[in-house]
Design a protein around this motif. Structure first.
Motif, PDB file in Angstrom:
ATOM      1  N   ILE A  41       5.273  -5.439 -12.163  1.00 40.92           N
ATOM      2  CA  ILE A  41       4.899  -4.682 -11.016  1.00 40.92           C
ATOM      3  C   ILE A  41       3.683  -4.339 -11.546  1.00 40.92           C
ATOM      4  O   ILE A  41       3.561  -3.380 -12.588  1.00 40.92           O
ATOM      5  N   VAL A  42       2.576  -4.400 -10.755  1.00 41.46           N
ATOM      6  CA  VAL A  42       1.209  -3.885 -11.155  1.00 41.46           C
ATOM      7  C   VAL A  42       0.873  -2.671 -10.289  1.00 41.46           C
ATOM      8  O   VAL A  42       0.662  -2.895  -9.096  1.00 41.46           O
ATOM      9  N   LEU A  43       0.672  -1.247 -10.596  1.00 40.64           N
ATOM     10  CA  LEU A  43       0.303  -0.397  -9.598  1.00 40.64           C
ATOM     11  C   LEU A  43      -1.411   0.006  -9.948  1.00 40.64           C
ATOM     12  O   LEU A  43      -1.690   0.085 -11.417  1.00 40.64           O
ATOM     13  N   ARG A  44      -1.963   0.189  -8.849  1.00 38.27           N
ATOM     14  CA  ARG A  44      -3.521   0.505  -9.259  1.00 38.27           C
ATOM     15  C   ARG A  44      -3.717   1.737  -8.455  1.00 38.27           C
ATOM     16  O   ARG A  44      -3.125   2.034  -7.070  1.00 38.27           O
ATOM     17  N   GLU A  45      -4.077   2.826  -9.206  1.00 37.58           N
ATOM     18  CA  GLU A  45      -4.517   4.017  -8.502  1.00 37.58           C
ATOM     19  C   GLU A  45      -5.870   4.335  -8.374  1.00 37.58           C
ATOM     20  O   GLU A  45      -6.525   4.175  -9.765  1.00 37.58           O
ATOM     21  N   ILE A  46      -6.636   4.582  -7.411  1.00 34.99           N
ATOM     22  CA  ILE A  46      -8.161   4.845  -7.439  1.00 34.99           C
ATOM     23  C   ILE A  46      -8.307   6.006  -6.846  1.00 34.99           C
ATOM     24  O   ILE A  46      -7.549   6.421  -5.862  1.00 34.99           O
ATOM     25  N   SER A  47      -8.988   6.903  -7.660  1.00 35.10           N
ATOM     26  CA  SER A  47      -9.151   8.346  -7.154  1.00 35.10           C
ATOM     27  C   SER A  47     -10.656   8.711  -7.297  1.00 35.10           C
ATOM     28  O   SER A  47     -11.229   8.183  -8.610  1.00 35.10           O
ATOM     29  N   ASP A  48     -11.178   9.648  -6.541  1.00 36.38           N
ATOM     30  CA  ASP A  48     -12.711   9.756  -6.662  1.00 36.38           C
ATOM     31  C   ASP A  48     -12.675  10.903  -8.124  1.00 36.38           C
ATOM     32  O   ASP A  48     -13.899  10.948  -8.443  1.00 36.38           O
ATOM     33  N   GLN A  49     -11.709  11.494  -8.574  1.00 36.76           N
ATOM     34  CA  GLN A  49     -11.580  12.322  -9.672  1.00 36.76           C
ATOM     35  C   GLN A  49     -11.517  11.532 -10.924  1.00 36.76           C
ATOM     36  O   GLN A  49     -12.100  11.766 -11.881  1.00 36.76           O
ATOM     37  N   TRP A  50     -10.709  10.347 -11.137  1.00 35.42           N
ATOM     38  CA  TRP A  50     -10.412   9.891 -12.074  1.00 35.42           C
ATOM     39  C   TRP A  50     -10.868   8.492 -12.237  1.00 35.42           C
ATOM     40  O   TRP A  50     -10.714   7.851 -13.267  1.00 35.42           O
ATOM     41  N   GLN A  79       0.891  -0.867  -0.015  1.00 36.77           N
ATOM     42  CA  GLN A  79       0.015   0.130  -0.226  1.00 36.77           C
ATOM     43  C   GLN A  79       0.945   1.151   0.108  1.00 36.77           C
ATOM     44  O   GLN A  79       1.755   1.598   0.906  1.00 36.77           O
ATOM     45  N   ILE A  80       0.645   1.933  -1.084  1.00 40.13           N
ATOM     46  CA  ILE A  80       1.482   3.075  -1.204  1.00 40.13           C
ATOM     47  C   ILE A  80       0.972   4.378  -0.177  1.00 40.13           C
ATOM     48  O   ILE A  80       1.435   5.022   0.584  1.00 40.13           O
ATOM     49  N   TYR A  81      -0.344   4.581  -0.372  1.00 37.59           N
ATOM     50  CA  TYR A  81      -1.107   5.550   0.483  1.00 37.59           C
ATOM     51  C   TYR A  81      -2.599   5.091   0.511  1.00 37.59           C
ATOM     52  O   TYR A  81      -3.086   4.374  -0.664  1.00 37.59           O
ATOM     53  N   LYS A  82      -3.287   5.498   1.425  1.00 39.16           N
ATOM     54  CA  LYS A  82      -4.767   5.359   1.256  1.00 39.16           C
ATOM     55  C   LYS A  82      -5.472   6.196   2.349  1.00 39.16           C
ATOM     56  O   LYS A  82      -5.417   6.325   3.354  1.00 39.16           O
ATOM     57  N   HIS A  83      -6.031   7.361   1.466  1.00 36.73           N
ATOM     58  CA  HIS A  83      -6.695   8.462   2.289  1.00 36.73           C
ATOM     59  C   HIS A  83      -8.087   7.960   2.860  1.00 36.73           C
ATOM     60  O   HIS A  83      -8.554   8.334   3.611  1.00 36.73           O
ATOM     61  N   ASP A  84      -8.937   7.154   1.838  1.00 32.65           N
ATOM     62  CA  ASP A  84     -10.150   6.680   2.241  1.00 32.65           C
ATOM     63  C   ASP A  84     -10.353   5.109   1.081  1.00 32.65           C
ATOM     64  O   ASP A  84      -9.733   5.064   0.293  1.00 32.65           O
ATOM     65  N   ASN A  85     -11.598   5.045   0.811  1.00 29.14           N
ATOM     66  CA  ASN A  85     -12.047   3.845  -0.141  1.00 29.14           C
ATOM     67  C   ASN A  85     -11.834   4.280  -1.587  1.00 29.14           C
ATOM     68  O   ASN A  85     -11.966   3.518  -2.436  1.00 29.14           O
ATOM     69  N   TRP A  86     -11.713   5.807  -1.659  1.00 22.89           N
ATOM     70  CA  TRP A  86     -11.879   6.106  -3.062  1.00 22.89           C
ATOM     71  C   TRP A  86     -10.378   6.913  -3.362  1.00 22.89           C
ATOM     72  O   TRP A  86     -10.299   7.297  -4.749  1.00 22.89           O
ATOM     73  N   ASN A  87      -9.575   7.048  -2.426  1.00 22.63           N
ATOM     74  CA  ASN A  87      -8.074   7.815  -3.037  1.00 22.63           C
ATOM     75  C   ASN A  87      -7.251   6.970  -2.332  1.00 22.63           C
ATOM     76  O   ASN A  87      -6.883   6.942  -1.079  1.00 22.63           O
TER      77      ASN A  87
END
Length: 77
Positions: free
Chosen positions: A25-34, A6-14
């Motif tokens: 190496i698979v990176l997943r980025e979840i953001s409420d914006q994108w 886990q690189i960072y987790k602000h909440d379930n949407w970021n």
């Protein structure tokens, strides 16, 4: 065996996670914006180059500690 970081987790949407799947190496980025974005890298240097481009230090003026924590998390992958 898949190792998940886990690189960072602000909440379930970021959040950002990295999974090491064999030579990938698979990176997943979840953001409420994108929404969700997935990036696949073949080497750690490629991942670190992407991380430095994605999180330029100049954008963290006054929040250097946050930038350092993110970069340290990438280095542990």
């Amino acid at each position: 065996m898949i190792k998940k970081h886990q690189i960072y987790k602000h909440d379930n949407w970021n959040m950002m996670t990295v999974e090491v799947q064999g030579k990938y190496i698979v990176l997943r980025e979840i953001s409420d914006q994108w929404g969700e974005e997935t990036h696949t890298f073949l080497s750690r240097p490629a991942l670190m180059k992407w991380a430095n481009d994605r999180f330029p230090k100049e954008e963290f003026v006054g929040r250097e500690e946050e930038w350092k924590e993110i970069m340290d998390a990438f280095k542990l992958v």
